[in-house]
Design a protein around this motif. Structure first.
Motif, PDB file in Angstrom:
ATOM      1  N   HIS A 132      -3.641   8.608   4.269  1.00  0.00           N
ATOM      2  CA  HIS A 132      -2.695   8.427   3.171  1.00  0.00           C
ATOM      3  C   HIS A 132      -1.284   8.414   3.759  1.00  0.00           C
ATOM      4  O   HIS A 132      -1.036   8.966   4.822  1.00  0.00           O
ATOM      5  N   THR A 167       2.967   6.482   3.067  1.00  0.00           N
ATOM      6  CA  THR A 167       3.874   5.656   2.279  1.00  0.00           C
ATOM      7  C   THR A 167       3.877   4.223   2.761  1.00  0.00           C
ATOM      8  O   THR A 167       4.004   3.950   3.959  1.00  0.00           O
ATOM      9  N   THR A 174      -6.421   0.925   0.095  1.00  0.00           N
ATOM     10  CA  THR A 174      -5.741   2.157  -0.324  1.00  0.00           C
ATOM     11  C   THR A 174      -4.275   1.882  -0.608  1.00  0.00           C
ATOM     12  O   THR A 174      -3.731   2.324  -1.635  1.00  0.00           O
ATOM     13  N   ASP A 225      -2.468   2.266  -4.205  1.00  0.00           N
ATOM     14  CA  ASP A 225      -1.336   3.175  -4.323  1.00  0.00           C
ATOM     15  C   ASP A 225      -0.149   2.473  -4.973  1.00  0.00           C
ATOM     16  O   ASP A 225       0.649   3.098  -5.687  1.00  0.00           O
TER      17      ASP A 225
END
Length: 327
Positions: free
Chosen positions: A54, A56, A171, A175
């Motif tokens: 995970h 940014t 992912t 997101d």
């Protein structure tokens, strides 16, 4: 196809027979390679590792493309890598699905807007080490060198990392836009990587693979070609032990685990990705929709018309999957 292909007239007397002696009936008889022990366990473990990543996504706005806003992006991948690519978001903010579109072994220098449609967010990732958005100092950018990285170990072979890149792209896209259903579109290198990645990731509700690579190594290793497979063929001839590693990265084997709607585009003549390998992937998928083109990785008469028909088929296929899945 609307007429019989005349490969000798199209490609000249000096071109080798890129049908490899297979007509359509023979191609439809190609079977996937057998599943080695531990295959599914290996891929499920890779997937869980990638889902733990995970971080940014960084964006730089590039301006509008029709009804979408385009961004240059990078996002986190496995092995502490950051991957590059492009992202398109509907300018009205309404997103009902996402598409992850991969690329051929030459990488990508920009997005492919042909996949854009209303309500669709699209992420075009570039696999680790490949031009232009994911160049990395420790990985070769040339396909013939890239395809051999880590080939002596199931755990280190580069194609595994490239499949992880697809999962990390999914992912990153979710997101950015929320828990929408995802579709995968990939061609050549991207088609083969898609076959390896999709069976283990239930976020994808469909897949589109065109002239997929990495399928049916039992045959491919016997077939000289102009693509990355030639480097692999030469390597395995000199290092036979690598064949056992390739068994875990055979797109035809992985495709037997697919259980979502699939559209496969395969070519009858292809010097870069031998057609028996492509059809090995297609034939592994019960119920897959099929689009057969005259040739792949080559310019030929009628190519523009067939590519336009393929593009229409892709859009129609994705729309139909969404229509059937809608509550």
């Amino acid at each position: 196809m609307t007429r019989a292909a005349d490969f000798a007239a199209w490609f000249g007397p000096d071109a080798f027979d890129a049908t490899y002696g297979y007509d359509l009936a023979a191609l439809r008889g190609v079977r996937p390679c057998p599943t080695p022990p531990g295959f599914a366990e290996h891929w499920r473990a890779r997937y869980q590792r990638a889902r733990a990543v995970h971080g940014t996504m960084r964006r730089a706005a590039l301006g509008p493309v029709g009804a979408h806003e385009l961004y240059r992006i990078d996002f986190p991948g496995t092995d502490d890598r950051r991957l590059g690519g492009w992202l398109a978001l509907p300018r009205d903010g309404r997103v009902h699905r996402g598409v992850v579109q991969s690329h051929g072994y030459g990488g990508r220098s920009g997005p492919e807007p042909g996949i854009l449609s209303p309500g669709t967010a699209v992420l075009w990732p570039v696999a680790r080490g490949l031009p232009t958005a994911s160049l990395m100092p420790d990985l070769p950018a040339l396909a013939a060198e890239h395809v051999l990285v880590g080939i002596d170990s199931v755990d280190s072979y580069i194609l595994g990392g490239c499949a992880e890149d697809i999962w990390c792209a999914a992912t990153a896209l979710r997101d950015a836009v929320g828990q929408v259903p995802l579709h995968f579109v990939g061609e050549s290198f991207g088609g083969g990587i898609g076959a390896l990645a999709l069976p283990w990731d239930d976020r994808f509700v469909s897949g589109v693979l065109r002239v997929p690579s990495f399928g049916q190594y039992d045959l491919r290793l016997q077939m000289p070609c102009t693509g990355s497979g030639e480097a692999v063929r030469s390597h395995v001839a000199a290092h036979p032990g690598a064949r056992a590693v390739l068994a875990f990265f055979d797109a035809s084997t992985a495709a037997t685990f697919l259980d979502v709607p699939m559209l496969l585009g395969c070519a009858l003549w292809d010097p870069a990705v031998p057609p028996p390998g492509q059809f090995g992937v297609r034939n592994a998928i019960d119920g897959a929709e099929e689009f057969v083109s005259d040739a792949g990785h080559a310019e030929y008469p009628g190519e523009a018309e067939q590519l336009a028909a393929w593009q229409r088929r892709v859009h129609g296929f994705i729309d139909e999957v969404d229509r059937i899945a809608a509550p």
